[in-house]
Design an enzyme around this catalytic site. Structure first.
Site, PDB file in Angstrom:
ATOM      1  N   TYR A 165       0.821  -1.443  -0.484  1.00  0.00           N
ATOM      2  CA  TYR A 165       0.143   0.204   0.089  1.00  0.00           C
ATOM      3  C   TYR A 165       0.781   1.692   0.041  1.00  0.00           C
ATOM      4  O   TYR A 165       0.286   2.166  -0.449  1.00  0.00           O
ATOM      5  CB  TYR A 165      -1.222  -0.083   0.629  1.00  0.00           C
ATOM      6  N   LYS A 172      -3.260   8.150   3.013  1.00  0.00           N
ATOM      7  CA  LYS A 172      -3.724   8.462   3.462  1.00  0.00           C
ATOM      8  C   LYS A 172      -3.916   8.831   5.139  1.00  0.00           C
ATOM      9  O   LYS A 172      -4.789   9.467   5.697  1.00  0.00           O
ATOM     10  CB  LYS A 172      -4.736   7.364   3.945  1.00  0.00           C
TER      11      LYS A 172
HETATM   12  P1  NAD Z   1     -12.542   4.108  -7.821  1.00  0.00           P
HETATM   13  O1  NAD Z   1     -10.992   3.809  -8.776  1.00  0.00           O
HETATM   14  O2  NAD Z   1     -13.845   3.742  -8.587  1.00  0.00           O
HETATM   15  O3  NAD Z   1     -12.214   5.444  -7.287  1.00  0.00           O
HETATM   16  C1  NAD Z   1     -11.545   6.749  -8.009  1.00  0.00           C
HETATM   17  C2  NAD Z   1     -11.725   7.667  -8.341  1.00  0.00           C
HETATM   18  O4  NAD Z   1     -10.797   8.734  -8.179  1.00  0.00           O
HETATM   19  C3  NAD Z   1     -11.877   7.483  -9.817  1.00  0.00           C
HETATM   20  O5  NAD Z   1     -13.370   7.861  -9.991  1.00  0.00           O
HETATM   21  C4  NAD Z   1     -11.083   8.160 -10.412  1.00  0.00           C
HETATM   22  O6  NAD Z   1     -11.656   8.800 -11.339  1.00  0.00           O
HETATM   23  C5  NAD Z   1     -10.929   9.573  -8.994  1.00  0.00           C
HETATM   24  N1  NAD Z   1      -9.341   9.828  -9.801  1.00  0.00           N
HETATM   25  C6  NAD Z   1      -8.005   9.320  -9.910  1.00  0.00           C
HETATM   26  N2  NAD Z   1      -7.363  10.658 -10.678  1.00  0.00           N
HETATM   27  C7  NAD Z   1      -8.060  11.645 -10.535  1.00  0.00           C
HETATM   28  C8  NAD Z   1      -7.845  12.913 -10.757  1.00  0.00           C
HETATM   29  N3  NAD Z   1      -6.304  13.657 -10.777  1.00  0.00           N
HETATM   30  N4  NAD Z   1      -9.294  14.095 -10.594  1.00  0.00           N
HETATM   31  C9  NAD Z   1     -10.098  13.661 -10.433  1.00  0.00           C
HETATM   32  N5  NAD Z   1     -10.672  12.291 -10.359  1.00  0.00           N
HETATM   33  C10 NAD Z   1      -9.692  11.241 -10.007  1.00  0.00           C
HETATM   34  O7  NAD Z   1     -11.670   3.201  -7.013  1.00  0.00           O
HETATM   35  P2  NAD Z   1     -12.365   3.219  -5.757  1.00  0.00           P
HETATM   36  O8  NAD Z   1     -11.858   1.787  -4.423  1.00  0.00           O
HETATM   37  O9  NAD Z   1     -14.028   3.130  -4.751  1.00  0.00           O
HETATM   38  O10 NAD Z   1     -12.106   4.607  -4.486  1.00  0.00           O
HETATM   39  C11 NAD Z   1     -12.963   5.284  -4.427  1.00  0.00           C
HETATM   40  C12 NAD Z   1     -11.984   5.816  -2.684  1.00  0.00           C
HETATM   41  O11 NAD Z   1     -11.902   5.066  -1.890  1.00  0.00           O
HETATM   42  C13 NAD Z   1     -10.354   6.446  -2.987  1.00  0.00           C
HETATM   43  O12 NAD Z   1      -9.836   7.659  -1.525  1.00  0.00           O
HETATM   44  C14 NAD Z   1     -10.094   4.995  -2.338  1.00  0.00           C
HETATM   45  O13 NAD Z   1      -9.087   5.364  -2.005  1.00  0.00           O
HETATM   46  C15 NAD Z   1     -11.169   4.691  -1.204  1.00  0.00           C
HETATM   47  N6  NAD Z   1     -10.407   3.466  -0.643  1.00  0.00           N
HETATM   48  C16 NAD Z   1     -11.028   1.911  -1.355  1.00  0.00           C
HETATM   49  C17 NAD Z   1     -10.828   0.952  -1.182  1.00  0.00           C
HETATM   50  C18 NAD Z   1     -10.859  -0.640  -1.627  1.00  0.00           C
HETATM   51  O14 NAD Z   1     -10.645  -1.141  -1.566  1.00  0.00           O
HETATM   52  N7  NAD Z   1     -11.391  -0.334  -2.951  1.00  0.00           N
HETATM   53  C19 NAD Z   1     -11.122   0.900   0.593  1.00  0.00           C
HETATM   54  C20 NAD Z   1     -10.354   1.616   1.429  1.00  0.00           C
HETATM   55  C21 NAD Z   1     -11.117   3.364   0.888  1.00  0.00           C
END
Ligand code: NAD
Length: 275
Positions: A165, A172
């Protein structure tokens, strides 16, 4: 998943509330589950999205009645400015923000953190994954004269070392600290600011982390609930925090991970040999 397949509770908890969801990329996005839940409770939504995702994002949004779509690259001030201007023109004032945005170079989300992390990607990861929440909160708060609620999405890698990570864990940790500082600044305006620490969920973002699948599998095997983190569970927590049910909660990091974060040792080791 389509909104109707998620079996989300319908109601009026968000009736009369308008807000922005930042970070839907496709039907697996955590932001999508949250948006579908908010819409099922009567919220009016605007979506910000990355240009290249438009083809996927628009039909999804339209399926739950979203009418305001704003392309938004969070590292570009002009793009952020234009997105929030569109939102202001469409809604006047808003009541909530969902920030679900993160990015780091795939080739730095593996192996040794100390050996593989470059200055360029460290700064870019921080910019997209942590500063963008500060920037969005500042812009959104000027559209919240009547108070409101904001959430961001974080992960356990902010608190503990999670293999691969790496720099995302550092970003984060910054995001969680930003949540507390923003909560302190905006509290007097009646704006609550919280983070949801979600367990591993199969999304585009997770696919960028080496061993992402094992993060999901280990989560299921170790967690007290012995199940995957459900996007619907994260969406339920978002609904609580963004609706008036969440009154009095701010500056908090709420874990929605089937309890994974409380476990120190997996069960298999309990009876395994001498202490
Ligand atoms: P996802 O890829 O569907 O969403 C990530 C989003 O970030 C996408 O819509 C992408 O277009 C956007 N993004 C990235 N760079 C960008 C930029 N420069 N400008 C504008 N938008 C941008 O994946 P997700 O897992 O749904 O992620 C959403 C949030 O949840 C993130 O912060 C991620 O770290 C967090 N998260 C995810 C998990 C997991 O296991 N999937 C767990 C905990 C937290």
């Amino acid at each position: 998943m389509a909104a109707e397949e998620m079996n989300l509770p319908k109601g009026e908890l968000m009736k009369g509330k308008k807000g922005v969801v930042m970070g839907v990329a496709n039907h697996n996005s955590i932001a999508w589950a949250i948006a579908a839940q908010l819409a099922a409770q009567g919220a009016e939504l605007a979506f910000t999205y990355m240009d290249m995702m438009e083809k996927r994002v628009k039909p999804l949004g339209e399926s739950i009645g979203v009418k305001v779509f704003c392309p938004c690259e969070v590292t570009d001030d002009a793009s952020m400015e234009a997105a929030f201007k569109t939102i202001e023109e469409a809604f006047g004032t808003i009541d909530f923000v969902v920030h679900a945005i993160a990015f780091s170079e795939k080739n730095e989300l593996k192996g040794s953190f100390v050996e593989n992390t470059t200055r360029e990607n460290f700064l870019r990861s921080m910019d997209i994954s942590a500063f963008s929440f500060v920037d969005a909160a500042r812009r959104a708060s000027s559209l919240m004269p009547n108070g409101g609620s904001m959430i961001t999405l974080t992960y356990l890698g902010a608190e503990r070392v999670i293999p691969n990570y790496n720099v995302m864990g550092v970003a984060k940790a910054a995001l969680e600290a930003c949540t507390r500082y923003i909560a302190r600044d905006l509290g007097p305006k009646g704006i609550r600011v919280n983070a949801i620490s979600a367990g591993a969920i199969r999304t585009l973002s997770l696919a960028g982390i080496s061993g992402g699948r094992s993060m999901v599998n280990q989560g299921r095997a170790w967690s007290p609930l012995r199940e995957d983190t459900a996007p619907e569970g994260v969406a339920g927590c978002a609904l609580w925090l963004l609706s008036d049910l969440g009154r009095s909660t701010t500056g908090e990091v709420v874990h929605v991970d089937a309890g994974f974060h409380i476990v120190g040792l997996p069960d298999e080791l309990e009876s395994g040999g001498a202490a």
